[in-house]
Design a protein around this motif. Structure first.
Motif, mmCIF file in Angstrom:
data_model
loop_
_atom_site.group_PDB
_atom_site.id
_atom_site.type_symbol
_atom_site.label_atom_id
_atom_site.label_comp_id
_atom_site.label_asym_id
_atom_site.label_seq_id
_atom_site.Cartn_x
_atom_site.Cartn_y
_atom_site.Cartn_z
ATOM 1 N N PHE A 5 0.850 -1.183 0.000
ATOM 2 C CA PHE A 5 0.000 0.000 0.000
ATOM 3 C C PHE A 5 0.889 1.237 0.000
ATOM 4 C CE2 PHE A 5 -3.896 -1.988 2.365
ATOM 5 C CZ PHE A 5 -4.125 -2.792 1.261
ATOM 6 N N GLY A 8 -1.556 4.161 3.290
ATOM 7 C CA GLY A 8 -1.941 3.115 4.235
ATOM 8 C C GLY A 8 -2.389 3.586 5.591
ATOM 9 N N SER A 13 -7.587 3.972 3.827
ATOM 10 C CA SER A 13 -6.548 2.943 3.829
ATOM 11 C C SER A 13 -6.265 2.369 5.208
ATOM 12 C CB SER A 13 -5.259 3.497 3.217
ATOM 13 O OG SER A 13 -4.830 4.665 3.894
ATOM 14 N N SER A 14 -6.452 3.159 6.270
ATOM 15 C CA SER A 14 -6.183 2.639 7.615
ATOM 16 C C SER A 14 -7.133 1.502 7.966
ATOM 17 C CB SER A 14 -6.289 3.761 8.652
ATOM 18 O OG SER A 14 -7.596 4.311 8.670
ATOM 19 N N THR A 17 -5.962 -1.502 6.008
ATOM 20 C CA THR A 17 -4.742 -2.015 6.648
ATOM 21 C C THR A 17 -5.087 -2.841 7.877
ATOM 22 O OG1 THR A 17 -3.379 -0.178 5.847
ATOM 23 C CG2 THR A 17 -2.625 -1.318 7.826
ATOM 24 N N LEU A 29 3.679 -1.367 3.801
ATOM 25 C CA LEU A 29 3.236 0.015 3.617
ATOM 26 C C LEU A 29 4.436 0.862 3.222
ATOM 27 C CD1 LEU A 29 0.828 0.839 6.605
ATOM 28 C CD2 LEU A 29 0.311 -0.265 4.431
ATOM 29 N N PHE A 71 -3.005 4.952 -2.664
ATOM 30 C CA PHE A 71 -4.091 5.709 -2.039
ATOM 31 C C PHE A 71 -3.864 7.216 -2.101
ATOM 32 C CE2 PHE A 71 -4.270 1.528 -0.135
ATOM 33 C CZ PHE A 71 -5.629 1.263 -0.057
ATOM 34 N N ALA A 202 -13.633 -1.142 3.488
ATOM 35 C CA ALA A 202 -12.511 -2.081 3.535
ATOM 36 C C ALA A 202 -12.933 -3.485 3.119
ATOM 37 C CB ALA A 202 -11.913 -2.103 4.941
#
Length: 338
Positions: A5, A8, A13-14, A17, A29, A71, A202
Motif C-alpha cells: 500500500f 496506508g 486505507s487505515s 490495513t 506500507l 491511495f 474495507a
C-alpha cells in the motif's frame, strides 16, 4: 499473498490495513512514517517518500507483489511514476479514484459504473478522470493489470463527515452544535447522499484484491443506505446529545461567498443527489454487504472525538464566517419583509 500500500494510514486505507492485517496477507506500507504509530505489528514498513522515485526503486528492487494499491495519487504524473516503478512487479495495480468523477450534474440520479465521467466544477475530479484515462491506456496498450476503485463520502472515527466545514476540519461544526449555535446546511437539506463507513469500504476493497475478475475494471464501493442531508445533520446532533438549529443556505451562495472550494466540493459533488447501484461490486465480491448504518457509525465517530481532545481542532475563521452568512440572510429577510 503479498500486498504493498502506498500510504496506508488515511481514513480509507487505515481501515483496509487493519482488516487485512487480520488475514493471511503479507502487507507492506510505503510511506514517510508520520502516522505509523498505531499500525498493526505484523505490517512491514518501507519508509520513503513515493515522490523520491530513485530511492523507492532501490528499496523495492528485490520485491514483487500480488497487489499494489496507491491511495495518494491525484494527478496523472503520479500514475506515470507508479507505472515505471511497478510494471512487471505486481499482478494487480489498484488506483483509488473518486465517485465525484461521475457526471455532474447527473442525467440519472442512480449511479452505475457506466455513468459518464465528467465534472466541470472540480479540478480534483477532472484530475482523477485523467488518472483513470492514463491507466486504462496502459492496460489496453501494455497489459498493466489495473483495477480502478471509486469511493464516495467515506468516514471513520477521526472526523465527522459534513457538507460544509472550514479548512481545519469538521470539529468546529460540532462545537457550534454543542454551544447551541445555528449550523449551516447547504441547499434545503433534502438532496440525497451516501455515507460509507470505512470498515464497510474495507470489506469491499479486500474482496477486490487478488480478484482476477476485477482486472481492467472500474468499481465503486459505497453503502446501499441513502440519507438526506437533513437526516445526516440530525443524526450528528443526536449523537452529540443536542438539538439541531439548522440554517439552510443556497449552495451557489455558499460557493460565491467563501474562500473554501465550495464550488468543487458542493456544486461539483455534495449539492447533487446521488444513489449508488452496487450490483457490480456484489457480483465481483458476493459476500459484500455494508452493515454500518449512518446513525450507528456517527455515534462511534462522535464518541471517539469527544474522548480525544487532540482531534478537536477549532477554526475561529470558519466560525466567524458562519455567523456572517447567517447574519446576512437574516438582514436580507428583515429588509424584504419590512
Amino acid at each position: 499473498m503479498k500486498a504493498l500500500f502506498i500510504g496506508g494510514t488515511g481514513t480509507i486505507s487505515s481501515a483496509i490495513t487493519k482488516q487485512l492485517s487480520e488475514t493471511g496477507w503479507e502487507l507492506y506500507l510505503l510511506n514517510r512514517g508520520t502516522r505509523n504509530e498505531s499500525l498493526p505489528a505484523n505490517v512491514t514498513i518501507i519508509q520513503a517518500d513515493i515522490n523520491d522515485e530513485d530511492r523507492v526503486a532501490k528499496l523495492i528492487a528485490n520485491l514483487e507483489f500480488d497487489v499494489v494499491a496507491d491511495f495518494i495519487a491525484f494527478e496523472p504524473a503520479q500514475l506515470e511514476r507508479d507505472y515505471r516503478l511497478f510494471q512487471g512487479k505486481t499482478k494487480q495495480f489498484m488506483f483509488i479514484s473518486s465517485a465525484s468523477a461521475y457526471q455532474t450534474p447527473l442525467s440519472d440520479y442512480r449511479i452505475t459504473e457506466g455513468t459518464p465521467l465528467s465534472n466541470p466544477y472540480w479540478a480534483y475530479s477532472r484530475n482523477k478522470i485523467a488518472c483513470e484515462d492514463y491507466l486504462i491506456k496502459q492496460y489496453r496498450d501494455n497489459g498493466f493489470p489495473i483495477t480502478i476503485v471509486r469511493p464516495s463520502h467515506t468516514y471513520g472515527e477521526r472526523s465527522i463527515p459534513l457538507g460544509v466545514h472550514g479548512s481545519k476540519g469538521s470539529w468546529q461544526v460540532a462545537k457550534r452544535m454543542l454551544e447551541n449555535k445555528p449550523v449551516i446546511i447547504h441547499g434545503d437539506g433534502t438532496s440525497l447522499w451516501t455515507m460509507t463507513h470505512n470498515s464497510d469500504f474495507a470489506k469491499g476493497f479486500i474482496g477486490l484484491m487478488g480478484n482476477l475478475h476485477a482486472i481492467g475494471e472500474s468499481i465503486h464501493i459505497t453503502s446501499d443506505e441513502t440519507v438526506a442531508w437533513n437526516q445526516i445533520y440530525e443524526a450528528i446532533a443526536s449523537a452529540l446529545g443536542v438539538k439541531l438549529h439548522a440554517v439552510h443556505v443556497s449552495s451557489e451562495f455558499l460557493a460565491a461567498c467563501s474562500k473554501e472550494d465550495y464550488r468543487g466540493g458542493l456544486l461539483g459533488d455534495k449539492a447533487n443527489s446521488v444513489v449508488f447501484d452496487n450490483a457490480k461490486l456484489k457480483r465481483l465480491v458476493p459476500e459484500f454487504v455494508a452493515t454500518t448504518r449512518f446513525d450507528q457509525g456517527i455515534k462511534q465517530t462522535v464518541e471517539y472525538l469527544l474522548n480525544h481532545p487532540e482531534l478537536q481542532t477549532e477554526d475561529e475563521e470558519f466560525d466567524l464566517w458562519c455567523d456572517k452568512v447567517i447574519h446576512a440572510l437574516n438582514t436580507a429577510l428583515k429588509t424584504i419583509t419590512e
